[in-house]
Scaffold this motif. Structure first.
Motif, PDB file in Angstrom:
ATOM      1  N   MET A 102      24.746  61.462  42.010  1.00 50.85           N
ATOM      2  CA  MET A 102      26.240  61.525  42.740  1.00 50.85           C
ATOM      3  C   MET A 102      25.913  61.990  44.473  1.00 50.85           C
ATOM      4  SD  MET A 102      29.622  61.001  42.442  1.00 50.85           S
ATOM      5  CE  MET A 102      29.925  61.016  40.767  1.00 50.85           C
ATOM      6  N   THR A 103      25.692  60.654  45.020  1.00 50.58           N
ATOM      7  CA  THR A 103      25.113  61.017  46.416  1.00 50.58           C
ATOM      8  C   THR A 103      26.499  60.803  47.437  1.00 50.58           C
ATOM      9  OG1 THR A 103      24.827  58.632  46.872  1.00 50.58           O
ATOM     10  CG2 THR A 103      22.952  59.873  46.145  1.00 50.58           C
ATOM     11  N   TRP A 104      26.523  61.135  48.429  1.00 53.50           N
ATOM     12  CA  TRP A 104      27.660  60.872  49.474  1.00 53.50           C
ATOM     13  C   TRP A 104      27.852  59.766  49.772  1.00 53.50           C
ATOM     14  CZ3 TRP A 104      30.704  65.140  49.897  1.00 53.50           C
ATOM     15  CH2 TRP A 104      30.157  66.373  50.166  1.00 53.50           C
ATOM     16  N   ASN A 105      26.936  58.449  49.489  1.00 53.05           N
ATOM     17  CA  ASN A 105      27.484  57.224  49.838  1.00 53.05           C
ATOM     18  C   ASN A 105      28.096  56.953  48.456  1.00 53.05           C
ATOM     19  OD1 ASN A 105      26.147  56.720  52.109  1.00 53.05           O
ATOM     20  ND2 ASN A 105      24.114  56.279  51.404  1.00 53.05           N
ATOM     21  N   LYS A 106      27.587  57.433  47.464  1.00 53.78           N
ATOM     22  CA  LYS A 106      28.328  57.096  46.207  1.00 53.78           C
ATOM     23  C   LYS A 106      30.026  57.579  46.105  1.00 53.78           C
ATOM     24  CE  LYS A 106      27.393  56.500  41.144  1.00 53.78           C
ATOM     25  NZ  LYS A 106      26.315  56.916  40.296  1.00 53.78           N
ATOM     26  N   ILE A 107      30.101  58.739  46.431  1.00 53.97           N
ATOM     27  CA  ILE A 107      31.088  59.377  46.587  1.00 53.97           C
ATOM     28  C   ILE A 107      32.293  58.563  47.491  1.00 53.97           C
ATOM     29  CG2 ILE A 107      32.485  61.497  47.392  1.00 53.97           C
ATOM     30  CD1 ILE A 107      29.800  63.117  46.683  1.00 53.97           C
ATOM     31  N   ALA A 108      31.672  58.257  48.723  1.00 57.10           N
ATOM     32  CA  ALA A 108      32.500  57.487  49.644  1.00 57.10           C
ATOM     33  C   ALA A 108      32.832  56.018  48.828  1.00 57.10           C
ATOM     34  CB  ALA A 108      31.861  57.262  50.794  1.00 57.10           C
ATOM     35  N   MET A 109      31.778  55.696  48.311  1.00 56.72           N
ATOM     36  CA  MET A 109      32.227  54.197  47.549  1.00 56.72           C
ATOM     37  C   MET A 109      33.277  54.390  46.429  1.00 56.72           C
ATOM     38  SD  MET A 109      29.646  51.724  45.354  1.00 56.72           S
ATOM     39  CE  MET A 109      29.455  52.913  44.150  1.00 56.72           C
ATOM     40  N   LEU A 110      33.008  55.464  45.515  1.00 60.80           N
ATOM     41  CA  LEU A 110      34.170  55.591  44.658  1.00 60.80           C
ATOM     42  C   LEU A 110      35.482  56.000  45.052  1.00 60.80           C
ATOM     43  CD1 LEU A 110      31.970  57.695  41.902  1.00 60.80           C
ATOM     44  CD2 LEU A 110      32.823  55.197  41.681  1.00 60.80           C
ATOM     45  N   THR A 111      35.591  56.796  46.202  1.00 58.45           N
ATOM     46  CA  THR A 111      36.971  57.184  46.721  1.00 58.45           C
ATOM     47  C   THR A 111      37.521  55.970  47.353  1.00 58.45           C
ATOM     48  OG1 THR A 111      35.926  59.449  47.265  1.00 58.45           O
ATOM     49  CG2 THR A 111      37.986  58.580  48.509  1.00 58.45           C
ATOM     50  N   ALA A 112      36.665  55.000  47.919  1.00 57.66           N
ATOM     51  CA  ALA A 112      37.221  53.902  48.500  1.00 57.66           C
ATOM     52  C   ALA A 112      37.963  52.974  47.476  1.00 57.66           C
ATOM     53  CB  ALA A 112      36.290  52.969  49.235  1.00 57.66           C
ATOM     54  N   LEU A 113      37.082  52.755  46.381  1.00 55.06           N
ATOM     55  CA  LEU A 113      37.604  52.146  45.116  1.00 55.06           C
ATOM     56  C   LEU A 113      38.929  52.778  44.733  1.00 55.06           C
ATOM     57  CD1 LEU A 113      36.814  50.058  42.840  1.00 55.06           C
ATOM     58  CD2 LEU A 113      35.586  51.743  41.647  1.00 55.06           C
ATOM     59  N   ILE A 114      38.794  53.910  44.389  1.00 51.33           N
ATOM     60  CA  ILE A 114      40.160  54.524  43.895  1.00 51.33           C
ATOM     61  C   ILE A 114      41.319  54.120  44.733  1.00 51.33           C
ATOM     62  CG2 ILE A 114      41.273  56.808  43.858  1.00 51.33           C
ATOM     63  CD1 ILE A 114      38.506  57.923  43.186  1.00 51.33           C
ATOM     64  N   TRP A 115      41.240  54.082  45.992  1.00 51.76           N
ATOM     65  CA  TRP A 115      42.305  53.816  46.909  1.00 51.76           C
ATOM     66  C   TRP A 115      42.505  52.223  47.042  1.00 51.76           C
ATOM     67  CZ3 TRP A 115      46.277  57.070  48.462  1.00 51.76           C
ATOM     68  CH2 TRP A 115      45.938  58.506  48.129  1.00 51.76           C
ATOM     69  N   CYS A 116      41.590  51.632  47.356  1.00 48.15           N
ATOM     70  CA  CYS A 116      41.562  50.009  47.737  1.00 48.15           C
ATOM     71  C   CYS A 116      42.072  49.334  46.593  1.00 48.15           C
ATOM     72  CB  CYS A 116      40.192  49.653  48.438  1.00 48.15           C
ATOM     73  SG  CYS A 116      39.748  50.580  49.886  1.00 48.15           S
ATOM     74  N   TYR A 117      41.442  49.546  45.669  1.00 45.53           N
ATOM     75  CA  TYR A 117      41.720  48.498  44.484  1.00 45.53           C
ATOM     76  C   TYR A 117      43.176  48.644  44.117  1.00 45.53           C
ATOM     77  CZ  TYR A 117      41.764  46.192  40.030  1.00 45.53           C
ATOM     78  OH  TYR A 117      42.263  45.503  38.951  1.00 45.53           O
ATOM     79  N   PRO A 118      43.920  49.489  43.685  1.00 42.34           N
ATOM     80  CA  PRO A 118      45.178  49.635  43.296  1.00 42.34           C
ATOM     81  C   PRO A 118      46.091  48.891  44.541  1.00 42.34           C
ATOM     82  CG  PRO A 118      44.499  51.763  42.874  1.00 42.34           C
ATOM     83  CD  PRO A 118      43.310  50.830  43.530  1.00 42.34           C
ATOM     84  N   PHE A 119      45.675  49.356  45.838  1.00 38.57           N
ATOM     85  CA  PHE A 119      46.634  48.633  46.725  1.00 38.57           C
ATOM     86  C   PHE A 119      46.419  47.166  47.182  1.00 38.57           C
ATOM     87  CE2 PHE A 119      46.243  52.872  49.465  1.00 38.57           C
ATOM     88  CZ  PHE A 119      47.652  53.080  49.205  1.00 38.57           C
ATOM     89  N   VAL A 120      45.331  46.907  46.814  1.00 38.37           N
ATOM     90  CA  VAL A 120      45.018  45.218  46.874  1.00 38.37           C
ATOM     91  C   VAL A 120      45.696  44.544  45.621  1.00 38.37           C
ATOM     92  CG1 VAL A 120      43.329  43.192  46.929  1.00 38.37           C
ATOM     93  CG2 VAL A 120      42.990  45.344  48.170  1.00 38.37           C
ATOM     94  N   MET A 121      45.422  45.198  44.583  1.00 39.88           N
ATOM     95  CA  MET A 121      46.242  44.536  43.190  1.00 39.88           C
ATOM     96  C   MET A 121      47.591  44.521  43.241  1.00 39.88           C
ATOM     97  SD  MET A 121      45.178  43.291  40.383  1.00 39.88           S
ATOM     98  CE  MET A 121      43.576  43.676  40.659  1.00 39.88           C
TER      99      MET A 121
END
Length: 314
Positions: A136-155
């Motif tokens: 659970m690196t900081w890059n992975k945290i940033a990627m997961l957080t971006a996924l959490i917000w971006c995917y529902p918005f785009v969908m």
């Protein structure tokens, strides 16, 4: 504009409201207090997490994102509800209705993704504690957080403005107290095959996939709990109880909403107030339950809050 029988329509009527007389001011006051409680609880915990370095860990970053989503979803619902409670004419313009559909559905998507990511984070922390910091690196945290917000918005941009907004409708009455995509699609007299196919595909791939991920992570966590020491079990239970409580509350709320929306038979035998409550549960109770559960059950947050209120040393 959405067209009704080749004629442009500028508004929807919300048919679930009924005349409450002078009690509407009591309902307005109760709803306002509930809204302010949600805002206060979530903002307070966001500030607590952001201002304390001891809480700058992956789990609390995901929690902060969850609390921000509770604010987002509540803002998409409560101001609209407050206006409608005091209004004598329960109508909403088409652009505002589509905007509310986008906000509420993206809130639900972000909530579900957040709970899934948090269960994955707890799985790594409990089942792979020695490798947790490398997994659970900081890059992975940033990627997961971006996924959490971006995917529902785009969908939901695609669902709301590419699928729903194109429909020709045979009516403009939505039998709810807020705008709902399923009810708008049900009013359509044009072909809704694309909407239905996309909805079913999305449910079986994304929704069921996340459900399987959550079930898998907690099965693995339970195995570690029962095979480890008493201290390990206690730590795992204390960590996972808030997540499971929040997940169960949100799942029950979504279940109520699906049954209420899709089952005409169920609606026939329910009083108006109960139908309204069931349709609002997933949007109103979750934003208040989450900060209360995590604030009271997470030991680190509880200790920080205690030090803030009573001046105790951490």
């Amino acid at each position: 504009m959405i067209t009704i029988n080749s004629t442009q329509v500028s508004y929807f009527s919300l048919g679930a409201y009924f005349d409450t007389g002078v009690f509407k001011y009591l309902y307005f006051l109760f709803t306002l207090i509930f809204f302010l409680s949600i805002i206060s609880a979530n903002v307070f915990l966001i500030v607590v997490i952001c201002m304390n370095r001891s809480l700058h860990e992956p789990m609390y970053i995901f929690l902060c994102s969850l609390f921000m989503n509770e604010l987002y979803g509540s803002t998409g619902l409560f101001p609209f509800l407050l206006i409608q409670i005091l209004s004598d004419v329960h109508t909403v313009s088409v652009p505002l209705c589509l905007l509310q559909i986008f906000c509420l559905y993206s809130y639900g998507g972000i909530e579900f993704l957040s709970l899934a990511v948090m269960s994955y984070d707890r799985y790594l922390a409990i089942c792979h504690p020695l490798q947790y910091n490398t997994l659970m690196t900081w890059n992975k945290i940033a990627m997961l957080t971006a996924l959490i917000w971006c995917y529902p918005f785009v969908m939901n941009i695609f669902i709301t403005y590419c699928l729903t907004a194109r429909l020709q409708l045979c009516g403009n009455v939505i039998n709810k107290v807020y705008c709902d995509n399923f009810y708008v699609v049900r009013l359509a007299c044009s072909d809704t095959t694309l909407n239905n196919v996309f909805g079913l595909t999305h449910m079986f791939t994304v929704v069921f996939g996340l459900i399987i991920l959550i079930i898998y992570t907690y099965i693995r966590i339970l195995k570690v709990c029962y095979s480890g020491s008493k201290q390990t079990r206690q730590k795992a239970v204390n960590t996972c109880t808030p997540h499971l409580t929040s997940l169960l509350n949100f799942s029950v709320g979504c279940f109520f909403e699906v049954v209420h929306s899709r089952s005409n038979t169920a609606q026939m035998y329910l009083p108006n107030m109960l139908r309204i409550f069931l349709s609002l549960y997933w949007l109103t109770c979750q934003p208040l339950v989450s900060p209360l559960v995590y604030g009271l059950k997470m030991s680190k947050i509880r200790i920080v809050c205690k030090s803030l209120f009573f001046g105790d040393k951490m």
